[in-house]
Design a protein around this motif. Structure first.
Motif, PDB file in Angstrom:
ATOM      1  N   ARG A 103     -59.909  11.756  77.862  1.00 36.17           N
ATOM      2  CA  ARG A 103     -60.976  11.132  77.423  1.00 36.17           C
ATOM      3  C   ARG A 103     -60.659  10.135  76.374  1.00 36.17           C
ATOM      4  O   ARG A 103     -61.094   9.093  76.003  1.00 36.17           O
ATOM      5  N   VAL A 158     -63.125   1.934  83.515  1.00 35.36           N
ATOM      6  CA  VAL A 158     -63.688   2.966  82.785  1.00 35.36           C
ATOM      7  C   VAL A 158     -64.193   3.998  83.556  1.00 35.36           C
ATOM      8  O   VAL A 158     -64.726   5.248  83.191  1.00 35.36           O
ATOM      9  N   ARG A 159     -65.230   3.434  84.415  1.00 30.09           N
ATOM     10  CA  ARG A 159     -66.577   4.097  85.392  1.00 30.09           C
ATOM     11  C   ARG A 159     -65.906   5.345  85.864  1.00 30.09           C
ATOM     12  O   ARG A 159     -65.911   6.382  85.808  1.00 30.09           O
ATOM     13  N   ILE A 187     -59.176   6.627  77.300  1.00 28.25           N
ATOM     14  CA  ILE A 187     -59.556   6.077  78.955  1.00 28.25           C
ATOM     15  C   ILE A 187     -59.736   4.896  78.772  1.00 28.25           C
ATOM     16  O   ILE A 187     -59.943   3.562  79.592  1.00 28.25           O
ATOM     17  N   HIS A 188     -60.548   3.841  77.093  1.00 31.28           N
ATOM     18  CA  HIS A 188     -60.217   2.726  77.248  1.00 31.28           C
ATOM     19  C   HIS A 188     -59.154   2.025  76.960  1.00 31.28           C
ATOM     20  O   HIS A 188     -59.006   0.640  77.492  1.00 31.28           O
ATOM     21  N   LEU A 234     -58.937  14.447  84.991  1.00 35.53           N
ATOM     22  CA  LEU A 234     -57.996  13.501  83.984  1.00 35.53           C
ATOM     23  C   LEU A 234     -56.642  13.853  83.423  1.00 35.53           C
ATOM     24  O   LEU A 234     -55.427  13.194  83.447  1.00 35.53           O
ATOM     25  N   ASN A 270     -64.541   8.067  83.546  1.00 32.65           N
ATOM     26  CA  ASN A 270     -65.547   8.863  82.975  1.00 32.65           C
ATOM     27  C   ASN A 270     -65.696   9.783  83.859  1.00 32.65           C
ATOM     28  O   ASN A 270     -66.998  10.566  83.993  1.00 32.65           O
ATOM     29  N   SER A 271     -65.725   9.452  85.491  1.00 33.35           N
ATOM     30  CA  SER A 271     -66.436   9.589  86.476  1.00 33.35           C
ATOM     31  C   SER A 271     -65.741  10.944  86.794  1.00 33.35           C
ATOM     32  O   SER A 271     -66.488  12.214  87.545  1.00 33.35           O
ATOM     33  N   ASP A 313     -62.167  16.852  83.171  1.00 31.03           N
ATOM     34  CA  ASP A 313     -60.900  17.104  82.177  1.00 31.03           C
ATOM     35  C   ASP A 313     -60.148  17.350  83.614  1.00 31.03           C
ATOM     36  O   ASP A 313     -58.971  16.896  82.702  1.00 31.03           O
ATOM     37  N   ASN A 365     -64.118  -2.346  82.894  1.00 35.37           N
ATOM     38  CA  ASN A 365     -65.601  -1.644  83.091  1.00 35.37           C
ATOM     39  C   ASN A 365     -64.944  -0.702  85.214  1.00 35.37           C
ATOM     40  O   ASN A 365     -65.785   0.418  84.190  1.00 35.37           O
TER      41      ASN A 365
END
Length: 71
Positions: free
Chosen positions: A57, A39-40, A60-61, A50, A43-44, A47, A36
């Motif tokens: 995106r 992921v946070r 990510i998981h 990343l 996600n912050s 693009d 978690n």
């Protein structure tokens, strides 16, 4: 004359099984916490950020799961 099985068949005690279950659940919770957090953090990111680290995106998981499982 029949042969007698003399190997010891011991089963773990209830306390040993509960301890093993507790440790397994604890490990799973720690992996989930790391997943978690990753992921946070991902996600912050933008693009562009990343893309700079080679993550989209869409995955990510998957990246977070792999990172959490590695420790």
């Amino acid at each position: 004359m029949a042969l007698i099985d003399q190997t010891a068949h011991t089963t773990p005690s209830l306390m040993a099984r509960l301890t093993e279950l507790w440790q397994s659940n604890k490990k799973a919770c720690l992996v989930r916490i790391k997943h978690n957090a990753t992921v946070r953090q991902l996600n912050s990111m933008t693009d562009r950020e990343l893309d700079d680290i080679g993550v989209s995106r869409y995955n990510i998981h998957d990246v977070a799961r792999d990172a959490a499982m590695r420790g």
